[in-house]
Enzyme design. Structure first.
Site, PDB file in Angstrom:
ATOM      1  N   HIS A  85       0.821  -1.220   0.000  1.00  0.00           N
ATOM      2  CA  HIS A  85       0.000   0.000   0.000  1.00  0.00           C
ATOM      3  C   HIS A  85       0.852   1.266   0.000  1.00  0.00           C
ATOM      4  O   HIS A  85       0.363   2.334  -0.336  1.00  0.00           O
ATOM      5  CB  HIS A  85      -1.063  -0.016   1.107  1.00  0.00           C
ATOM      6  CG  HIS A  85      -0.603   0.298   2.499  1.00  0.00           C
ATOM      7  ND1 HIS A  85      -0.281  -0.672   3.427  1.00  0.00           N
ATOM      8  CD2 HIS A  85      -0.437   1.480   3.149  1.00  0.00           C
ATOM      9  CE1 HIS A  85       0.053  -0.099   4.569  1.00  0.00           C
ATOM     10  NE2 HIS A  85      -0.030   1.203   4.432  1.00  0.00           N
ATOM     11  N   ASP A 222       1.325  -7.704   2.334  1.00  0.00           N
ATOM     12  CA  ASP A 222       1.424  -6.261   2.066  1.00  0.00           C
ATOM     13  C   ASP A 222       2.885  -5.817   1.887  1.00  0.00           C
ATOM     14  O   ASP A 222       3.440  -5.137   2.742  1.00  0.00           O
ATOM     15  CB  ASP A 222       0.759  -5.494   3.229  1.00  0.00           C
ATOM     16  CG  ASP A 222       0.396  -4.069   2.846  1.00  0.00           C
ATOM     17  OD1 ASP A 222       0.924  -3.571   1.834  1.00  0.00           O
ATOM     18  OD2 ASP A 222      -0.415  -3.448   3.566  1.00  0.00           O
ATOM     19  N   SER A 625       3.980   2.251   8.448  1.00  0.00           N
ATOM     20  CA  SER A 625       3.791   1.270   7.393  1.00  0.00           C
ATOM     21  C   SER A 625       5.100   1.073   6.654  1.00  0.00           C
ATOM     22  O   SER A 625       5.752   2.036   6.267  1.00  0.00           O
ATOM     23  CB  SER A 625       2.722   1.736   6.416  1.00  0.00           C
ATOM     24  OG  SER A 625       1.476   1.403   6.911  1.00  0.00           O
TER      25      SER A 625
HETATM   26  N1  ARG Z   1      -4.855   0.476   7.798  1.00  0.00           N
HETATM   27  C1  ARG Z   1      -3.598   0.606   7.096  1.00  0.00           C
HETATM   28  C2  ARG Z   1      -3.147   2.060   7.170  1.00  0.00           C
HETATM   29  O1  ARG Z   1      -3.678   2.825   7.894  1.00  0.00           O
HETATM   30  C3  ARG Z   1      -3.672   0.103   5.693  1.00  0.00           C
HETATM   31  C4  ARG Z   1      -4.452   0.960   4.746  1.00  0.00           C
HETATM   32  C5  ARG Z   1      -4.479   0.479   3.327  1.00  0.00           C
HETATM   33  N2  ARG Z   1      -5.311  -0.672   3.127  1.00  0.00           N
HETATM   34  C6  ARG Z   1      -6.651  -0.660   2.933  1.00  0.00           C
HETATM   35  N3  ARG Z   1      -7.294  -1.794   2.809  1.00  0.00           N
HETATM   36  N4  ARG Z   1      -7.346   0.450   2.833  1.00  0.00           N
HETATM   37  O2  ARG Z   1      -2.514   2.646   6.343  1.00  0.00           O
HETATM   38  N1  GLU Z   2      -1.369   1.363   7.696  1.00  0.00           N
HETATM   39  C1  GLU Z   2      -0.741   2.422   8.450  1.00  0.00           C
HETATM   40  C2  GLU Z   2       0.276   3.218   7.625  1.00  0.00           C
HETATM   41  O1  GLU Z   2       0.149   3.332   6.456  1.00  0.00           O
HETATM   42  C3  GLU Z   2      -0.128   1.840   9.647  1.00  0.00           C
HETATM   43  C4  GLU Z   2      -1.220   1.501  10.532  1.00  0.00           C
HETATM   44  C5  GLU Z   2      -1.218   2.366  11.740  1.00  0.00           C
HETATM   45  O2  GLU Z   2      -0.511   1.939  12.653  1.00  0.00           O
HETATM   46  O3  GLU Z   2      -1.887   3.413  11.764  1.00  0.00           O
HETATM   47  O4  GLU Z   2       1.140   3.861   8.143  1.00  0.00           O
END
Ligand code: ARG
Ligand code: GLU
Length: 690
Positions: A85, A222, A625
């Protein structure tokens, strides 16, 4: 007898009380203050191994990837891992109908096949150091805050100017930490030829999609793989065929030994933003007002999007990324507000503030919680109106588009490209329905004092949001791709008079004139109060170790592999496997439809226990991330990519029972590279510890 039993029980509890690591995102430069504790939790390296300016250390293998993720170097040829991502937009940019790398994955099979990404950078932290004295040089207590601000700016700029050297890719910044009680200089070396080496199909790299986002059990592969290039002297350079792979000062060796519950874990990365030291007023606002209201508004939007996405495959593709963006924070806020309520954080902070105030009487810190309380009472209604505006009017796509086109025309930029990008992923029935829902919500939930005059007048004239919608979408030129593409600066009068732009602009001017100045003034006063309150909290609890709030600078978070219990009678084990992917696999459900190749590999047998993801107690946030997850010996065991939603209040308050970060097990990356990508050539440059 009774007394004896209690004492025995107490000392037993003390003996078996596990040492709590978990909470905290520590500054690498101050790691000497934490290293004993890290070692007590199992870490086998030294402070100099973690961070050093005299010798290569682990920090030299960690980068800020782009402007909001982390990445790690894993070979002496500049090979880099981050999340899928995090590399998503690069993978997307290289994709076309003929080569859909998002859908099918991409694997360079030699260096010459690696794909350049103009604009993408990775930043290595060269060093960080405290510069508080230099930043405040010349400060005298008689100065007012405006004078202090300009002094800080002048001194800070001078420090940056001394070390920054754009021609060599050296970027520097002075950052305020602990609410501007301390200042640190960060010096980065920025490399700007970063090429895409590999990415799994989205059905692996995004497996589980938004259904599983922020959730456990998780099975997302990921990751994406890049390579840093440099000029012949190993220095940063624009993309050139003559560039060569970057030789790092340090890279991570990879451990294939796997993880077990209780193992030490260390996340080295760049968390973006946290607020651990705020007052009960801020926590109450976030947990009881802001989060619930924003969640409700986003639920309306998500439901409308989903209804149309379910009816039409083309619409599903158009809105999948938009929907994911809306859903991401929506889910995070739910965990945050629930977590705050579950922990009783408002009451706990109120109690803390009472004790603080009693202690602070007669000191320079007297009255600070009370002052914050009074400031929040003024700020919150205005800030709420601002947030409501952002989550309603600003989410109507046509209005935002009208404004973007107007700005382009104002600046003399061509609009055809903007129009093409917009209409490619625009489905007007969704937008119309959201328009009605958002105007209706704004009207119902804002009291009259917080409604722009234009809004009140127009709504009264039309009689309902539906009637306003019918008129606006029928009359606006912005629904017509051909007309928008043909616009020139000569058409600015028509653009300005357009009902979509007029509505957008009325709200924007209202925000600029009525809300923003008030918010800016109060936020500034709140920040100043926090500067004193932060110092006060440190004086109140002199034995507590205070880590600074996150600000996208490099941090050390250490903890251990651990499952958790999300609710009564449920326990989540910390490691997921390929078996779980097969359990979820369903060709009918987009988020769970794995590539056929994975089914075929699984059918060969023997892969049931192939690890995929694991949970740990590291204190992470957005920006972490792509961060390397490191074991007790400093070897790479995983890549951080998410948290569990039940623990997202860790941006405000950390709960060791619920706060878990989610990482990709590095052995799943190796599995996918070999079995799906057949990119075995990459293993030749990786170094394996075991
Ligand atoms: N929760 C993760 C973050 O905050 C991954 C976000 C991307 N993935 C998704 N399915 N939207 O960045
Ligand atoms: N998915 C999050 C990022 O892109 C990390 C998740 C979080 O700890 O907020 O940084």
């Amino acid at each position: 007898m009774k007394k004896y039993v209690i004492l025995a029980a107490l000392s037993l509890a003390a003996a078996f009380q596990p040492l709590r690591a978990d909470e905290g995102m520590w500054l690498p430069v101050l790691i000497t203050q934490r290293i004993d504790d890290m070692q007590a939790h199992g870490f086998r390296l030294t402070a100099e191994d973690v961070y050093s300016v005299n010798q290569a250390s682990l920090k030299d293998a960690v980068v800020l990837f782009g402007s909001g993720c982390t990445g790690e170097v894993v070979s002496r040829n500049g090979l880099l891992f981050t999340n899928h991502h995090c590399g998503y937009s690069q993978i997307q940019q290289h994709s076309s109908v003929e080569h859909d790398y998002l859908k099918d994955g991409f694997w360079a099979l030699s260096r010459s096949e690696e794909l350049p990404n103009p604009g993408l950078t990775v930043s290595f932290l060269e060093r960080m150091e405290e510069v508080t004295d230099a930043v405040l040089k010349g400060y005298v207590p008689t100065m007012d805050e405006a004078q202090r601000d300009s002094l800080v700016k002048v001194n800070g700029d001078a420090i940056v100017k001394q070390v920054a050297d754009p021609s060599k890719g050296i970027r520097a910044s002075v950052e305020a930490l602990y609410y501007a009680n301390q200042y640190f200089l960060f010096v980065y070396k920025v490399y700007r030829d970063v090429r895409l080496v590999g990415a799994p199909p989205s059905s692996i790299g995004k497996f589980g999609g938004d259904t599983d986002n922020w959730m456990w059990p998780r099975h997302t592969g990921d990751f994406s793989i890049f390579r840093i290039y440099a000029d012949k002297n190993n220095e940063p350079a624009d993309y050139s065929e003559d560039n060569v792979p970057y030789t790092p000062k340090r890279f991570f060796t990879i451990s294939r030994a796997g993880v077990q519950e209780g193992d030490f874990t260390f996340v080295y990365g760049c968390p973006g933003s946290t607020k651990e030291y705020v007052s009960s007023d801020e926590v109450r606002y976030v947990g009881e007002v802001s989060d619930p209201e924003k969640i409700a508004l986003r639920t309306l939007r998500l439901d409308i999007q989903k209804k149309y996405m379910a009816q039409d495959q083309a619409v599903r593709i158009q809105y999948s990324s938009k929907n994911a963006n809306v859903a991401n924070a929506w889910k995070k806020w739910q965990g945050e507000s629930k977590g705050i309520a579950r922990l009783g954080t408002v009451a706990a902070k109120e109690d803390y503030e009472r004790r603080f105030s009693a202690w602070a009487a007669g000191t320079p810190y007297a009255g600070l919680p009370e002052r914050l309380h009074a400031l929040y009472a003024q700020r919150n209604p205005v800030y709420r109106a601002y947030e409501y505006y952002v989550e309603t009017i600003r989410t109507v796509e046509l209005l935002q588009f009208a404004s973007n086109v107007k700005s382009a025309l104002d600046a003399g930029r061509p609009v055809a490209g903007i129009a093409d990008t917009f209409f490619k992923d625009y489905y007007q029935p969704i937008d119309e329905e959201i328009f009605v829902a958002m105007l209706d919500a704004f009207d119902k939930h804002m009291n009259a004092g917080y409604k722009p005059e234009y809004f009140r007048r127009q709504l009264a004239a039309y009689g309902s949001p539906e009637a306003w919608r019918d008129a606006l979408y029928a009359q606006s030129l912005f629904t017509d791709p051909a007309r928008v593409r043909a616009l020139t600066p000569d058409d600015l009068p028509a653009v300005t008079a357009d009902p979509a732009f007029a509505l957008y602009d009325a709200f924007y001017q209202w925000y600029r004139q009525e809300l923003q100045p008030v918010i800016a003034r109060l936020d500034r006063e709140i920040r100043l109060a926090y500067r004193d309150y932060m110092r006060g909290q440190m004086a109140f609890e002199p034995d507590k170790a205070f880590y600074p709030d996150a600000n996208l600078t490099l941090r050390v978070a250490y903890g251990h592999v651990a499952g958790y219990s999300p609710s009564d009678a449920v326990y989540y084990a910390p490691v997921s496997t390929l078996k779980g992917i097969m359990e979820k696999d369903n060709p009918e459900i987009f988020d769970y439809n794995i590539p056929q190749v994975l089914r075929d590999i699984y059918a060969e047998g023997g892969h049931d226990s192939q690890p995929v993801c694991f949970l740990a107690t590291n204190h992470t946030s957005g920006g972490n991330s792509g961060s390397p997850v490191i074991n007790a010996d400093g070897n790479l065991i995983g890549i951080n990519f998410d948290r569990v939603w039940e623990g997202t209040m860790s941006d405000i308050v950390f709960d060791p029972d619920y706060c878990r970060n989610i990482s990709l097990d590095i052995r799943y990356l190796l599995f996918v590279v070999r079995e799906v990508g057949h990119a075995d050539w990459l293993f030749d440059e990786m170094v394996f510890a075991d």
